[in-house]
Design an enzyme around this catalytic site. Sequence first.
Site, short mmCIF file in Angstrom:
data_model
loop_
_atom_site.label_atom_id
_atom_site.label_comp_id
_atom_site.label_asym_id
_atom_site.label_seq_id
_atom_site.Cartn_x
_atom_site.Cartn_y
_atom_site.Cartn_z
N SER A 41 0.83 -1.20 0.00
CA SER A 41 0.00 0.00 0.00
C SER A 41 0.87 1.26 0.00
CB SER A 41 -0.95 -0.04 1.20
OG SER A 41 -1.97 0.91 1.07
N ASP A 70 -0.23 -4.28 -3.68
CA ASP A 70 -1.44 -3.46 -3.62
C ASP A 70 -1.09 -1.98 -3.41
OD1 ASP A 70 -4.00 -4.19 -4.22
OD2 ASP A 70 -4.69 -4.26 -2.15
N HIS A 104 -7.60 -5.81 0.33
CA HIS A 104 -6.39 -5.01 0.54
C HIS A 104 -5.50 -5.56 1.65
CE1 HIS A 104 -3.82 -1.59 0.09
NE2 HIS A 104 -4.11 -1.07 1.27
#
Length: 383
Positions: free
Chosen positions: A225, A248, A303
Amino acid sequence: MANECNMLPRGSGPHTVGCTDIMTTGGQEGTFMRVYYPCTTNGSKMYPPTSLMPRHEYTAGLVSFLRRSQWLFPHLINRWFGRMKASVYWNAHLNGKEAYPLLIFSHGLGGFRSLYSTVCIDMASQGFVVGAVEHRDESASATYSIDDDGQEKWISFRHLQQGEKEFPLRNKQVEIRAEECIRALHLFEDFQNGCPVENLLPVDFKFTSFQGCIDLKRVAIMGHSFGGATAILAAHKEADFRCAIVLDGWMVPLHEDLLPVVKKPLFFINSETFHWPVNVAAMLVLLSNQPANRMITLLGTGHLNQSDCPFAVSGYLGRLLGTRGPLDPKEAMRINNCASLAFLHKHLELVPGFEQWDELVEGKGEHVMKGSPVKPFVDGSSS
């Protein structure tokens, strides 16, 4: 020993994994990270609390990051996360029989150094030394430094203020984060060269044992992320990072002028549900920079599948709270890590074996697809 149902998955590789922490001098300008490495087990002990909650302050920080009730949620966090154990040996002796490739790991927004233990343990079990940086740019849910007088200084998560635009804050943070990852790499260079390093933490591990045991010609960076954006920027800035794996990735923190000029090999491993057109459009710019770059999507994942969260909050509750997708978390993690190893094998020129998963890098196989199901443009324009 913890009940097996409260254990994070064991590493899939041939190596037993050791684990320790280090915080160097210099306050926030120093380095704070958890180190995973192939170890020997003679005279070592299992250290159960090495997974998700290093100290109780992290519980309060995670609750604050989630903007949840300080009355109820600390009990739930401790029940979900505090009970999880990891199959690692705390402060175990390094298995110094060879020089290991190095992987620096960057956590996501609201994360901290131990929240990706499953990924890091698996990479260490496959023969990597892994440095999981704890970022002190106010993007961790909680972290701290130690001053010259030995006093702890806690650093809270920085929420956006009302009316504040996100990009200026996150762009400033990603610059700090990238420098923290580069400093972590330089610290491993000191270890490799036998330089004495002061550790402010009370751990019984001799970092001089890493001398001659780190292959500094085989260095990569990985992040999830916000950590994915961090990995891209750090790989661009630091020549010794030969490639980056972006789990991600959250592209918001990166300046659009950076996207066309990043030339390091990049591997995007996306979940199925996290992305939106603008985010994917930024990835496609990076993807087009060189032929070695790849993007795949893990079908049936969310996620947080690339963190420890789906193992702490599992089953139907995990799906309800968004810690996992419908795909079994162990299978999702297996695919994620096998694809990562195949990509690292190619770009770090590792010993044979990991190429067995090359098809995953191309998006071929069960529960995986090439590219992204999200279209980057709507009606001919980005949205």
